[in-house]
Design a protein around this motif. Structure first.
Motif, short mmCIF file in Angstrom:
data_model
loop_
_atom_site.label_atom_id
_atom_site.label_comp_id
_atom_site.label_asym_id
_atom_site.label_seq_id
_atom_site.Cartn_x
_atom_site.Cartn_y
_atom_site.Cartn_z
N SER A 1 0.84 -1.20 0.00
CA SER A 1 0.00 0.00 0.00
C SER A 1 0.87 1.25 0.00
O SER A 1 1.75 1.39 0.86
N PRO A 2 0.64 2.17 -0.92
CA PRO A 2 1.46 3.40 -0.94
C PRO A 2 1.09 4.37 0.18
O PRO A 2 1.81 5.33 0.43
N LEU A 3 -0.04 4.12 0.86
CA LEU A 3 -0.55 5.05 1.88
C LEU A 3 -0.15 4.67 3.29
O LEU A 3 -0.44 5.40 4.24
N HIS A 4 0.49 3.50 3.46
CA HIS A 4 0.85 3.03 4.79
C HIS A 4 2.36 2.78 4.86
O HIS A 4 2.98 2.40 3.88
N THR A 5 2.91 2.98 6.05
CA THR A 5 4.34 2.76 6.23
C THR A 5 4.66 1.26 6.18
O THR A 5 3.77 0.42 6.31
N ILE A 6 5.93 0.96 6.01
CA ILE A 6 6.38 -0.43 6.00
C ILE A 6 6.04 -1.10 7.33
O ILE A 6 5.56 -2.24 7.37
N ASN B 1 3.62 -0.36 9.44
CA ASN B 1 2.17 -0.61 9.51
C ASN B 1 1.80 -1.89 8.78
O ASN B 1 1.01 -2.70 9.28
N GLN B 2 2.36 -2.07 7.59
CA GLN B 2 1.96 -3.19 6.74
C GLN B 2 2.50 -4.53 7.24
O GLN B 2 1.81 -5.54 7.20
N VAL B 3 3.75 -4.53 7.69
CA VAL B 3 4.31 -5.77 8.22
C VAL B 3 3.68 -6.10 9.57
O VAL B 3 3.32 -7.24 9.85
N GLY B 4 3.50 -5.08 10.42
CA GLY B 4 2.91 -5.30 11.74
C GLY B 4 1.44 -5.66 11.71
O GLY B 4 0.93 -6.27 12.65
N ARG C 1 14.39 3.01 11.43
CA ARG C 1 14.04 4.04 10.45
C ARG C 1 13.13 3.48 9.37
O ARG C 1 12.18 4.14 8.93
N ALA C 2 13.42 2.25 8.91
CA ALA C 2 12.61 1.64 7.86
C ALA C 2 11.16 1.44 8.29
O ALA C 2 10.26 1.49 7.46
N TYR C 3 10.94 1.23 9.58
CA TYR C 3 9.59 1.01 10.10
C TYR C 3 8.66 2.17 9.71
O TYR C 3 7.48 1.96 9.41
N ASP C 4 9.17 3.39 9.71
CA ASP C 4 8.35 4.57 9.46
C ASP C 4 8.46 5.09 8.03
O ASP C 4 7.97 6.18 7.72
N MET C 5 9.08 4.32 7.15
CA MET C 5 9.22 4.74 5.76
C MET C 5 8.08 4.19 4.90
O MET C 5 7.44 3.19 5.26
N TYR C 6 7.83 4.86 3.76
CA TYR C 6 6.79 4.42 2.82
C TYR C 6 7.45 3.65 1.67
O TYR C 6 8.64 3.84 1.38
#
Length: 628
Positions: free
Chosen positions: A115-120, A122-125, A157-162
């Protein structure tokens, strides 16, 4: 009952899709097994039914699909119990307890799957939130741990990236993290490396191998790349038009193939042991007929060099922060690039994604304006300054240089028929009337081996290989001298790739064409090119005749690219222990003579003999070529 040795068994699986006028039988009584802790490769061309079987195992078949047979899953968490996935309601609690938790999936294209609207993070978690009762803090901790496990250099840092902030390789790693976060018993990897260049592909293969062994996980690898299969798989299943043709251990499949289809697939793969003039054996040859094609038998006058590029440079400005008030940094995408393309030859341009290859092609096509440099096209009448041409000179130049794009889906208008697509260049440049343009379209269709009755069809009704042939025909419509082919076969499977490569070779021979062939696949470039230029970080680091570069690569970057290519040969495995985790462009692993670290001694192109040029530190006895 399923034998205890099988993690998953597919029995007499038949899948069809209802369409207007009947049904398409995508899978026909398929039988295969997946063993615990082993890698099973499902191999076949595009459209053979591979991905449909993967969807059926995940329980995500579209509503239009009708499936019969059994898909029996023996979950190690429930010893002695066997579940038939096909009998479960697609949205029921039972399948949702398996999908994502016990069976994970990596999709082919990470950019469209994320999803381009959610951070990495968010999507993995999200997978943990659905399948576990962990707190938000625990979910973040485990997610960051998984991101570290799959190779993110800075997981926090990657956790909060798109997704758009990540490279293709890191996006694929995020997909892997999402699939593995719940430690599934089975991972389905659907073409996990198709969109990646060879060095990133090798890193992903190494990562999957390590994770599969460390987590004691089984894997169903869906692919058309026999080189990947030879380096990763324990068992191989070959599928053709929905039917299983051959199955067995990887050693038996590669050393003693019995089915003609499997032998044909192996013969269609370009490899470095091919003799001069040897052709790839495509499963279905494309007939070439250029008898009435515009531009045939063009006279070759003037200098031997068709295109001369000198000191081409292009920089782009990027912002350092997420919003518009951040500092602006400059990235040099093309850094003092110089080369010549001789008449009638194919110059290969290779390098990793982001090395500057496509930017060079855009500069040559006048799609992007360079910061400095010169490009001269030596027409048979008089030289043309490509970068300053205007008016009639630019219009003439457009007919001389044409481009074949990487993605035939997005480069062809979905609203135009094939006839409109092929006649549009002729209309724009005022070539002939309606009747002669129609004759030209027919000649182009014959040249690329497509039936003339297809001219009123739209691009969506063609296969990927047929669409790419239409793209080639459009590029040939004006009778150009130079074709710039930007990754023309990277999106195609091996059998269709062989068709297109043979077609390009035949057209070059028949029409006297000159090619700039851009690719990240050195095996493909080795088959097509006369000379090869290797790009890294916007600079050409090595340029040599094909035989010299492949037989005696000198630059560490070139050697790393060659080392990362998976061979479809069990006796030539990838040295996974030697692969560089930071990619071939990690200059820290280069010797000081190749590294530009600000120390005394400037890097320059030097001639080491027989047309072999190298970007290295200037030495007293070296003959310089085009120093920047």
């Amino acid at each position: 009952m399923v034998a205890s040795a099988d993690l998953l068994r597919v029995e007499d699986l038949a899948i069809s899709f209802a369409i207007m006028g009947g049904a398409i039988h995508a899978v026909k009584r398929a039988n295969l097994r997946i063993l615990p802790g082993k890698v099973t490769a499902l191999v076949g061309e595009s459209g053979s039914g591979k991905s449909v079987i993967g969807q059926a195992i995940m329980g995500i078949l579209p509503r239009s699909a009708r499936a019969r047979g059994r898909i029996l899953f023996s979950d190690p968490e429930s010893p002695g119990e066997t579940a038939d996935i096909l009998q479960m309601p697609p949205d029921g609690r039972e399948i949702r307890g398996i999908r994502g938790r016990r069976i994970g999936k990596i999709f082919q294209e990470p950019m469209t799957s994320l999803s381009p609207l959610h951070t990495i993070g968010n999507q993995v978690g999200e997978v943990l939130k659905i399948h576990t009762t962990l707190s938000a803090e625990e979910c973040r901790e485990r997610t960051e741990g998984m991101l570290a496990l799959v190779g993110f250099p800075n997981p926090r840092r990657a956790y909060d990236m798109y997704p758009f902030e990540l490279s293709g390789g890191l996006r694929q790693r995020a997909m892997i993290a999402m699939a593995l976060i719940c430690h599934p018993a089975l991972l389905i990897a659907d073409e996990p490396t198709t969109a990646l260049d060879v060095t990133i592909q090798a890193q992903i293969l190494l990562l999957l191998r390590e994770l599969q062994a460390n987590l004691n996980m089984a894997m169903l690898l869906i692919t058309h790349d026999l080189g990947v299969v030879a380096n990763v798989a324990d068992e191989v299943v070959v599928i053709y038009h929905g039917e299983i043709m051959e199955a067995g251990p990887v050693d038996a499949i590669f050393r003693r193939p019995t089915h003609p289809y499997l032998k044909g697939l192996m013969a269609a793969v370009p490899h470095f042991d091919m003799k001069p003039g040897e052709r790839l054996k495509a499963l279905r040859e494309v007939p070439v007929n250029v008898e009435n094609l515009l531009g045939k038998k063009k006279p070759k006058k003037g200098t031997d060099v068709l295109l001369s590029v000198r000191n081409l440079t292009k920089s782009f400005s990027i912002r350092q922060s997420d919003w518009s008030f951040g500092e602006v940094a400059t990235v040099r995408a093309v850094d003092c690039v110089s080369f010549d393309i001789r008449r009638g030859e194919c110059l290969g341009l290779v390098g990793e994604s982001g090395s500057g290859k496509t930017t060079v092609s855009k500069l040559l096509m006048r799609a992007v304006t360079p910061d400095q440099g010169s490009v001269v096209f030596n027409d048979s009448d008089s030289p043309i300054d490509v970068l300053s041409a205007t008016g009639s000179a630019l219009r003439k130049l457009r007919t001389k240089i044409q481009m074949v794009f990487q993605d035939p889906v997005s480069s062809l208008s979905p609203r135009m028929t094939v006839q409109n697509i092929l006649s549009e260049p002729l209309e724009i440049h005022g070539r002939g009337d309606a009747q002669t343009r129609l004759a030209s379209v027919s000649a182009l269709m014959r040249a690329i081996g497509l039936d003339q009755h297809f001219v009123n069809r739209y691009p969506h009704s063609f296969s990927g290989g047929q669409r790419q042939r239409i793209g080639i025909a459009r590029a040939l419509a004006l009778g150009p001298d130079l074709l710039i082919c930007d990754e023309p076969v990277s999106a195609l499977d091996v059998s269709v790739q062989a068709q297109i490569l043979n077609l390009l070779k035949d057209l070059q021979k028949e029409l006297g064409l000159t090619y700039l062939f851009i690719s990240h696949n050195l095996a493909v470039v080795d088959y097509m090119a006369d000379r090869i230029a290797v790009m890294c970080g916007g600079r050409i680091v090595e340029l040599a005749p094909r035989e010299a570069l492949m037989g005696n690569p000198i630059h560490p970057y070139t050697r790393a690219l060659l080392a990362a290519i998976p061979f479809p040969d069990l006796d030539r495995p990838l040295d996974l222990g030697m692969l560089r985790k930071n990619g071939a462009s990690d200059t820290a692993t280069w010797g000081p003579q190749f590294r530009d670290d600000g120390e005394e001694g400037v890097l320059a192109h030097t001639d080491i003999g027989d047309g072999h040029f190298l970007l290295a530190r200037r030495s007293a006895d070296a003959k310089e070529l085009l120093p920047c």
